[in-house]
Design a protein around this motif. Structure first.
Motif, PDB file in Angstrom:
ATOM      1  N   ASN A 136     -13.215  -2.177   2.628  1.00  0.00           N
ATOM      2  CA  ASN A 136     -13.885  -1.493   1.535  1.00  0.00           C
ATOM      3  C   ASN A 136     -13.187  -0.153   1.337  1.00  0.00           C
ATOM      4  O   ASN A 136     -13.194   0.687   2.239  1.00  0.00           O
ATOM      5  CB  ASN A 136     -15.373  -1.302   1.871  1.00  0.00           C
ATOM      6  N   LEU A 137     -12.578   0.057   0.166  1.00  0.00           N
ATOM      7  CA  LEU A 137     -11.759   1.242  -0.056  1.00  0.00           C
ATOM      8  C   LEU A 137     -12.571   2.523   0.054  1.00  0.00           C
ATOM      9  O   LEU A 137     -12.100   3.510   0.639  1.00  0.00           O
ATOM     10  CB  LEU A 137     -11.063   1.157  -1.417  1.00  0.00           C
TER      11      LEU A 137
ATOM     12  N   SER B 249      -1.422  -3.310  -3.908  1.00  0.00           N
ATOM     13  CA  SER B 249      -2.838  -3.563  -4.182  1.00  0.00           C
ATOM     14  C   SER B 249      -3.651  -2.283  -4.075  1.00  0.00           C
ATOM     15  O   SER B 249      -4.682  -2.144  -4.732  1.00  0.00           O
ATOM     16  CB  SER B 249      -3.392  -4.601  -3.203  1.00  0.00           C
ATOM     17  N   ILE B 250      -3.188  -1.334  -3.230  1.00  0.00           N
ATOM     18  CA  ILE B 250      -3.896  -0.071  -3.017  1.00  0.00           C
ATOM     19  C   ILE B 250      -2.909   1.092  -3.123  1.00  0.00           C
ATOM     20  O   ILE B 250      -1.842   1.065  -2.518  1.00  0.00           O
ATOM     21  CB  ILE B 250      -4.569  -0.018  -1.628  1.00  0.00           C
TER      22      ILE B 250
ATOM     23  N   VAL C 165       0.864  -1.183   0.000  1.00  0.00           N
ATOM     24  CA  VAL C 165       0.000   0.000   0.000  1.00  0.00           C
ATOM     25  C   VAL C 165       0.897   1.228   0.000  1.00  0.00           C
ATOM     26  O   VAL C 165       1.886   1.279   0.745  1.00  0.00           O
ATOM     27  CB  VAL C 165      -0.933   0.033   1.231  1.00  0.00           C
TER      28      VAL C 165
ATOM     29  N   ASP D 221      -7.840   0.916  -6.407  1.00  0.00           N
ATOM     30  CA  ASP D 221      -7.863  -0.508  -6.099  1.00  0.00           C
ATOM     31  C   ASP D 221      -7.316  -1.220  -7.329  1.00  0.00           C
ATOM     32  O   ASP D 221      -8.024  -1.383  -8.326  1.00  0.00           O
ATOM     33  CB  ASP D 221      -9.302  -0.945  -5.796  1.00  0.00           C
ATOM     34  N   LYS D 222      -6.066  -1.619  -7.287  1.00  0.00           N
ATOM     35  CA  LYS D 222      -5.424  -2.156  -8.479  1.00  0.00           C
ATOM     36  C   LYS D 222      -5.978  -3.511  -8.883  1.00  0.00           C
ATOM     37  O   LYS D 222      -6.035  -3.829 -10.070  1.00  0.00           O
ATOM     38  CB  LYS D 222      -3.909  -2.256  -8.250  1.00  0.00           C
ATOM     39  N   GLN D 223      -6.395  -4.305  -7.914  1.00  0.00           N
ATOM     40  CA  GLN D 223      -6.921  -5.624  -8.237  1.00  0.00           C
ATOM     41  C   GLN D 223      -8.234  -5.526  -9.011  1.00  0.00           C
ATOM     42  O   GLN D 223      -8.489  -6.305  -9.925  1.00  0.00           O
ATOM     43  CB  GLN D 223      -7.096  -6.438  -6.955  1.00  0.00           C
ATOM     44  N   ARG D 224      -9.064  -4.558  -8.634  1.00  0.00           N
ATOM     45  CA  ARG D 224     -10.349  -4.375  -9.308  1.00  0.00           C
ATOM     46  C   ARG D 224     -10.295  -3.307 -10.392  1.00  0.00           C
ATOM     47  O   ARG D 224     -11.266  -3.098 -11.109  1.00  0.00           O
ATOM     48  CB  ARG D 224     -11.411  -4.000  -8.272  1.00  0.00           C
TER      49      ARG D 224
ATOM     50  N   CYS E 104      -3.005   5.467  -2.830  1.00  0.00           N
ATOM     51  CA  CYS E 104      -3.877   6.534  -2.342  1.00  0.00           C
ATOM     52  C   CYS E 104      -3.120   7.857  -2.344  1.00  0.00           C
ATOM     53  O   CYS E 104      -1.977   7.921  -1.881  1.00  0.00           O
ATOM     54  CB  CYS E 104      -4.366   6.206  -0.933  1.00  0.00           C
TER      55      CYS E 104
ATOM     56  N   CYS F 255       0.353   3.310 -11.188  1.00  0.00           N
ATOM     57  CA  CYS F 255      -0.240   1.978 -11.362  1.00  0.00           C
ATOM     58  C   CYS F 255       0.734   1.027 -12.048  1.00  0.00           C
ATOM     59  O   CYS F 255       0.801  -0.166 -11.730  1.00  0.00           O
ATOM     60  CB  CYS F 255      -1.535   2.103 -12.162  1.00  0.00           C
TER      61      CYS F 255
END
Length: 319
Positions: A287-288, A227-228, A196, A242-245, A230, A220
């Protein structure tokens, strides 16, 4: 539940409030003076211990072990008791590194201008910085169990080696890092290794970006482990990725017309505390959007008061 180990500097701050920033050789009377403990990760720890104590008392939830790793003066120095008292009993400083030949802590002298809202900071620090070997010895002595290591982005060459050591020897630990100072070489390499990453507006602008979204789009592709991501942007709030999603989340800054801004020192540290709280307390249910909204609400409350006292109680309803 993971323990949190926060690695960074610890300062004792003297804050002078003046009508305007003085010109060179000008004599100026301050309207107030305050003294408190500072340092990015120490500020975050002070807020986190409040959040977990309130959560434990209101929801009967277990607290999270909180540890500080910082370079401090001699154990017998007057400053140590002041630092302990400022953090509260829930933050362990027994794993800090002491320079027994030094009696003075690292110090910051902050001039706050009422006319512009700006702050000017002068640091003094005679303590030798932590070495990689000292960190390794400290990390190996920590209690067993999964941990979350949060690093302030300082002495990047040493911090990078510390993170790489954790990756090799404790692959289950999570790592977050804060990138704040734009002129500090080596911070990008830290972001490359972290799970993160928290970026400041100043770091983004110092690297040529005009918005948080623009920064995160570039980052990115430069942060394979993360994974995150900010990035905070002052009154425009914060943007998370949210890199995974592959989802960008915007969270507006929290403002209250009934409570004007009085103290922005530590607002970014408070935001990070809110995010770390969400990671540690909600785990797989993280939850981001909710985490960023909570962190902005927490930071918004902080800027309406001097210091960090009472923040946990103020947001207890949202824990």
């Amino acid at each position: 539940m993971r323990a949190l180990v926060a690695v960074g500097a610890c300062y004792l701050d003297a804050i002078l409030t003046v009508h305007h920033y003085p010109d060179e050789d000008e004599k100026l009377r301050a309207s107030s003076i305050s003294r408190r403990r500072g340092g990015n990760v120490m500020n975050s720890l002070e807020v986190l211990q409040q959040l977990f104590e309130c959560r434990s008392s209101t929801n009967n939830q277990p607290s999270v072990p909180l540890y500080a790793v910082a370079v401090l003066p001699a154990r017998s120095s007057v400053a140590i008791e002041e630092i302990k008292a400022s953090l509260g009993s829930s933050v362990g400083i027994q794993h800090c590194i002491h320079r027994e030949d030094c009696s003075e802590p690292a110090s910051s002298y902050i001039i706050k201008s009422q006319s512009t809202g700006s702050r000017t900071i002068v640091n003094y620090n005679e303590l030798l910085e932590m070495t990689t070997e000292e960190f390794i010895q400290t990390a190996d002595k920590l209690p067993d169990g999964p941990k979350w290591f949060h690093f302030e982005g300082r002495i990047p060459e040493v911090t990078l080696q510390c993170i790489q050591y954790l990756r090799r020897n404790y692959p289950d630990h999570k790592v977050s890092v804060e990138l704040e100072k734009p002129g500090r070489a080596g911070l990008q390499e830290l972001a490359t290794e972290a799970d993160v990453v928290f970026y400041s507006k100043s770091w983004a602008q110092g690297n040529g970006h005009q918005s948080a979204e623009e920064l995160l789009q570039e980052q990115c592709h430069l942060t394979p482990q993360a994974s995150i991501l900010c990035c905070t942007w002052g009154e425009k709030g914060a943007v998370g990725l949210d890199k995974q999603r592959e989802i960008y989340i915007h969270s507006s800054a929290s403002t209250d017309p009934q409570h004007p801004i009085v103290d922005t020192i530590g607002a970014g540290d408070t935001f990070i505390a809110g995010m770390l709280y969400a990671f540690l307390s909600h785990g797989d249910n993280f939850n981001l959007q909710r985490a960023m909204d909570f962190a902005n609400r927490l930071a918004g409350r902080k800027v309406t008061q001097e210091g960090f006292g009472g923040l946990g109680t103020a947001v207890a309803h949202y824990l």
